[in-house]
Design a protein around this motif. Structure first.
Motif, short mmCIF file in Angstrom:
data_model
loop_
_atom_site.label_atom_id
_atom_site.label_comp_id
_atom_site.label_asym_id
_atom_site.label_seq_id
_atom_site.Cartn_x
_atom_site.Cartn_y
_atom_site.Cartn_z
N ASN A 45 0.87 -1.17 0.00
CA ASN A 45 0.00 0.00 0.00
C ASN A 45 0.91 1.22 0.00
N ASP A 46 0.99 1.89 -1.15
CA ASP A 46 1.81 3.10 -1.24
C ASP A 46 0.99 4.28 -0.74
N LEU A 47 1.40 4.82 0.40
CA LEU A 47 0.65 5.91 1.04
C LEU A 47 1.03 7.28 0.49
N GLY A 48 1.90 7.32 -0.51
CA GLY A 48 2.31 8.60 -1.07
C GLY A 48 3.32 9.31 -0.19
N ASP A 49 3.42 10.62 -0.37
CA ASP A 49 4.42 11.41 0.34
C ASP A 49 3.79 12.29 1.42
N ILE A 50 4.49 12.38 2.52
CA ILE A 50 4.11 13.32 3.58
C ILE A 50 4.40 14.75 3.10
N PRO A 51 3.45 15.67 3.24
CA PRO A 51 3.72 17.06 2.82
C PRO A 51 4.75 17.71 3.75
N ILE A 52 5.68 18.43 3.16
CA ILE A 52 6.74 19.10 3.91
C ILE A 52 6.56 20.61 3.75
N SER A 53 6.39 21.32 4.85
CA SER A 53 6.28 22.78 4.77
C SER A 53 7.67 23.38 4.68
N ARG A 54 7.78 24.49 3.96
CA ARG A 54 9.08 25.12 3.75
C ARG A 54 9.11 26.48 4.44
N PRO A 55 10.26 26.88 4.97
CA PRO A 55 10.36 28.21 5.58
C PRO A 55 10.24 29.29 4.52
N ASP A 56 9.52 30.39 4.83
CA ASP A 56 9.48 31.48 3.87
C ASP A 56 10.70 32.38 4.09
N ASN A 57 10.83 33.37 3.23
CA ASN A 57 12.04 34.19 3.26
C ASN A 57 12.17 35.00 4.54
N LYS A 58 11.04 35.26 5.21
CA LYS A 58 11.09 36.06 6.43
C LYS A 58 11.40 35.22 7.66
N LEU A 79 5.35 11.97 10.30
CA LEU A 79 5.87 10.64 9.96
C LEU A 79 5.71 9.69 11.14
N ALA A 80 6.02 10.15 12.34
CA ALA A 80 5.90 9.30 13.53
C ALA A 80 4.47 8.81 13.71
N GLU A 81 3.51 9.70 13.53
CA GLU A 81 2.10 9.33 13.67
C GLU A 81 1.70 8.31 12.62
N MET A 82 2.16 8.51 11.39
CA MET A 82 1.80 7.59 10.32
C MET A 82 2.46 6.23 10.52
N ALA A 83 3.73 6.20 10.88
CA ALA A 83 4.42 4.93 11.11
C ALA A 83 3.78 4.16 12.25
N GLU A 84 3.42 4.87 13.31
CA GLU A 84 2.77 4.20 14.45
C GLU A 84 1.44 3.58 14.02
N GLN A 85 0.68 4.31 13.21
CA GLN A 85 -0.62 3.80 12.75
C GLN A 85 -0.46 2.56 11.88
N GLU A 86 0.53 2.54 11.02
CA GLU A 86 0.71 1.39 10.12
C GLU A 86 1.15 0.15 10.89
N ILE A 87 2.00 0.32 11.90
CA ILE A 87 2.39 -0.84 12.73
C ILE A 87 1.18 -1.34 13.51
N ALA A 88 0.35 -0.43 13.97
CA ALA A 88 -0.87 -0.84 14.69
C ALA A 88 -1.79 -1.66 13.80
#
Length: 300
Positions: A45-58, A79-88
């Motif tokens: 089951n490919d769960l896709g990618d976790i969205p990563i927020s990026r710092p803005d210039n300020k 990631l921790a929450e997702m990994a924990e859920q999949e092991i569960a």
């Protein structure tokens, strides 16, 4: 190993200062990681990618001598929450990086389900720095220390517990670039390390036999954290922090084959594939081959 598997991509490049490693999960998928696992009869089951927020210039990119601390901590919490859920769900988590800072989240989620999680850290580096010892502030050089409870609380307290792992349950394989403070911490904590010197003298068969025996005796699960810079740059050019004198293609396949036969691996991650620095996706293709060997494929 469990036949039901969840693949999680983490397109993270904020734990260091070279762009491109965020494309690692895409490169691994393009190289056929999902098809390889399906061919080996895994239910993927490919769960896709976790969205990563990026710092803005300020936004300050350096906080307490830690590069992009807020964004790295936020992504690892997800990631921790997702990994924990999949092991569960009784599924094997296979995590695709991204830089090695993602191991903070991997281990936080996975270790929740084990009393004595073992870790094989297949890497040229120890990743045992913290803000006080790091010359760069790059968090991808800190995940093993963070998982031991050493470092900034935004990182060590993910999922509200620490430490995630015990030093006596770690084996580092392939080390050849350790800072003085990391060497001191290894001695202080009694972490088992097989440097390239020891691998050359002992041979990979003996190293992996000792690693497997050592972890089988004391742990109730084993996480493999494989950084592609553990291999020699001639074999794996597409990594951000290459170090000469690394592990060979054949040694690495042998290591994965022995782990497959041992059946001790309960979770895994493959990190630091950087397609921008690669040669025709060579490193991602090699990584997919190692994934295949870990999950039962034999080299012809």
């Amino acid at each position: 190993m469990k036949t039901n598997m969840s693949v999680i991509g983490v397109p993270m490049d904020l734990g260091q200062n070279r762009r491109g490693v965020d494309m690692g999960p895409s490169a691994l998928r393009y190289a056929g990681v999902i098809e390889t696992l399906q061919r080996l009869k895994y239910n993927v089951n490919d769960l896709g990618d976790i969205p990563i927020s990026r710092p803005d210039n300020k936004e300050s990119r350096q906080e307490d001598n830690l590069r992009n601390l807020h964004q790295v901590a936020e992504a690892n919490q997800k990631l921790a929450e997702m990994a924990e859920q999949e092991i569960a769900k009784n599924r094997f988590p296979l995590i695709l990086g991204g830089d090695h800072s993602i191991a903070i989240g991997s281990l936080a989620g996975i270790a929740k389900h084990y009393k004595n999680l073992g870790v094989i850290w297949y890497d040229a580096h120890g990743d045992l720095n913290c803000a006080e010892t790091s010359p760069s502030g790059n968090i991808h050089g800190m995940p093993l220390a963070v998982s031991l409870g050493i470092g900034h609380e935004k990182l060590t307290n993910i999922l509200d517990y620490q430490p995630k792992i015990k030093p006596e349950n770690i084996v580092i394989v392939g080390a050849r670039s350790l800072d003085p403070e990391e060497r001191e911490l290894i001695r202080e904590k009694g972490i088992k390390v097989f440097t390239m010197h020891e691998i050359d003298r002992m041979g990979m068969t003996n190293v992996m036999t000792e690693t497997i025996d050592y972890l089988q005796e004391n742990t109730d699960g084993v996480h493999l954290s494989l950084d592609l810079d553990g291999l020699d740059p001639e074999e794996a050019p597409g990594v951000g922090t290459p170090v000469l004198g690394g592990l060979s293609y054949r040694e690495s396949h042998l290591a994965m084959e022995m782990l497959a036969e041992s059946k001790i691996i309960t979770s895994a991650e493959f990190v630091e594939v950087n397609p921008i620095l690669d040669d025709k996706n060579k490193t991602a293709t090699l990584a997919v081959g190692l994934v295949g060997s870990l999950f039962g494929e034999k080299l012809k």
